[in-house]
Enzyme design. Structure first.
Site, short mmCIF file in Angstrom:
data_model
loop_
_atom_site.label_atom_id
_atom_site.label_comp_id
_atom_site.label_asym_id
_atom_site.label_seq_id
_atom_site.Cartn_x
_atom_site.Cartn_y
_atom_site.Cartn_z
N ASN A 5 39.04 52.44 37.63
CA ASN A 5 38.33 52.63 38.85
C ASN A 5 38.46 51.68 39.84
OD1 ASN A 5 36.89 50.55 37.93
ND2 ASN A 5 35.02 51.67 37.25
N LYS A 6 39.47 50.70 39.60
CA LYS A 6 39.55 49.58 40.65
C LYS A 6 40.40 50.15 41.85
CE LYS A 6 36.71 47.14 38.37
NZ LYS A 6 36.76 46.16 37.32
N ASN A 7 40.68 49.30 42.98
CA ASN A 7 41.44 49.69 44.25
C ASN A 7 42.86 50.01 43.97
OD1 ASN A 7 38.81 48.89 45.02
ND2 ASN A 7 39.95 48.23 47.17
#
Ligand SMILES: *Cc1c(COP(=O)(O)O)cnc(C)c1O
Length: 374
Positions: free
Chosen positions: A181-183
């Site tokens: 769910n990170k960039n």
């Protein structure tokens, strides 16, 4: 009635490039710690203007290796935020040091406060870990000066802020996450950056069991044996993840820009304050816009609000429950009060934010929020 949508908090964006990169690794027959990992490290370091990087299998591992490589251990104290993911402070406990929680500056500036940090300095303080909450970059020149004044080490938990301007460039080590769910994502994965080649050298050894030579070197016949002179770990990154990372890296800056644009639309539609809702940080703050946090009015029933958003197909979340209030931490470190952090965590709500959101989606979300708040 309007048709319902399904809007997730975040989306992983994987496409043809990632599929091709994974297939190429499989065809190559070399699955871990090879050319892809080396190239991923080089590209990631270059993107941040830092000479060297160490790829690992999580940001948690990167934080652990940062602390170990900077020789922080039993008896040492590390200044930390409570407004973070629990991995930030777990890493401090892994090395036998003590986390010392520091309150945030304000609801509008939820980074840990320099003046509060100063009050908590003791002879045992060895480091501070700052976290770029939501991708909004903390004032690094202020923290560098603080750490120089007190002769302590500066570590960045940069899980939210890959490719942000200034991140990784002034600290002693910084840790990044490639969790889903990170960039940018490699499914699981992390990276350690440091300007100090000695820190990098130590981290490389600790990543692979504390061994004196790595797998590829032995495979290429440059070394037949190895020694182990310290307690290391298996924190290696594999070639498949590194190949995905290299593909994601080419899109990261574009995605960060898109995230900032979407945040701006939220800010415009919410007209900071119109619904009694506040948005932390200034619109112009240097950010990778990892999260879209809002601060709800004082007496809002947050669970009801989240349920109502859910009924409109909108996922929301809380970043974060304060670490010092988790059972494990409360039992270990009782009677800690951090009044601003606690208020922030009581009133914070995280709205969906990812590069695939449209202006129309944001309008839909803000309309739903407005209905729920009334
Ligand atoms: C996600 C996250 C981590 C942990 O990252 P992993 O790669 O899952 O270990 C650490 N700190 C912060 C602030 C995070 O958001």
């Amino acid at each position: 009635m309007k048709p319902k949508r399904k809007i997730n908090l975040s989306e992983t964006i994987l496409g043809k490039e990632e599929v091709n990169a994974v297939c190429a690794v499989i065809d190559s027959g070399w699955l871990t710690m090879g050319d892809q990992v080396m190239m991923f490290e080089r590209s990631f370091a270059e993107l941040h203007g830092v000479a060297e990087a160490v790829a690992v299998n999580s940001c948690t591992a990167a934080l652990h290796l940062a602390l170990r490589s900077l020789e922080i251990g039993p008896g040492d104290e590390v200044l930390v935020p409570s407004l973070s993911f629990v991995a930030t402070t777990n890493a401090v406990l892994y090395v036998g040091a003590s986390p010392v929680f520091v309150d945030i500056e304000s609801l509008d500036q939820p980074h840990i406060s320099v003046s509060e940090a100063e009050k908590k300095i003791t002879v045992k303080t060895k480091a501070v870990i700052i976290m770029h909450y939501g991708g909004y970059v903390a004032d690094m020149s202020k923290w560098r000066a603080f750490c120089d004044d007190f002769k302590i080490t500066l570590i960045e938990d940069a899980a939210h802020s890959p490719a942000a301007e200034g991140v990784g460039q002034t600290s002693d080590a910084s840790a990044f996450s490639f969790f889903s769910n990170k960039n940018m994502s490699t499914a699981e994965g992390g990276m350690l950056l440091s300007r100090d080649s000695e820190v990098i050298r130590k981290a490389r050894r600790l990543r692979a069991h504390g061994m004196s030579s790595d797998t590829l070197t032995r495979h290429k016949g440059h070394a037949f044996s190895y020694d182990v002179n310290q307690l290391g770990y298996n924190y290696r990154m594999d070639e498949i993840r590194a190949a995905i990372g290299l593909a994601q890296l080419t899109k990261l800056k574009k995605w960060n820009t898109k995230r900032n644009e979407i945040s701006k639309i939220y800010r415009e539609l919410l007209e900071n304050g119109r619904l009694g809702v506040r948005i932390p940080f200034d619109e112009k703050h240097n950010s990778t816009a990892h999260l879209m946090p809002i601060i709800l009015p004082q007496r809002t029933e947050r669970n009801k609000l989240m349920q109502s958003l859910k009924e409109d197909g909108i996922q929301s979340s809380i970043h974060y429950p304060p670490i010092h209030q988790f059972t494990y931490y409360r039992e270990k470190f009782p009677n800690i009060t951090l009044s601003i952090t606690e208020e922030f965590c009581r009133r914070e709500l995280t709205m969906p934010l990812h590069p695939l959101l449209t202006v129309d989606d944001v309008q839909y979300i803000v309309d739903a929020l407005e209905r729920a708040l009334n």
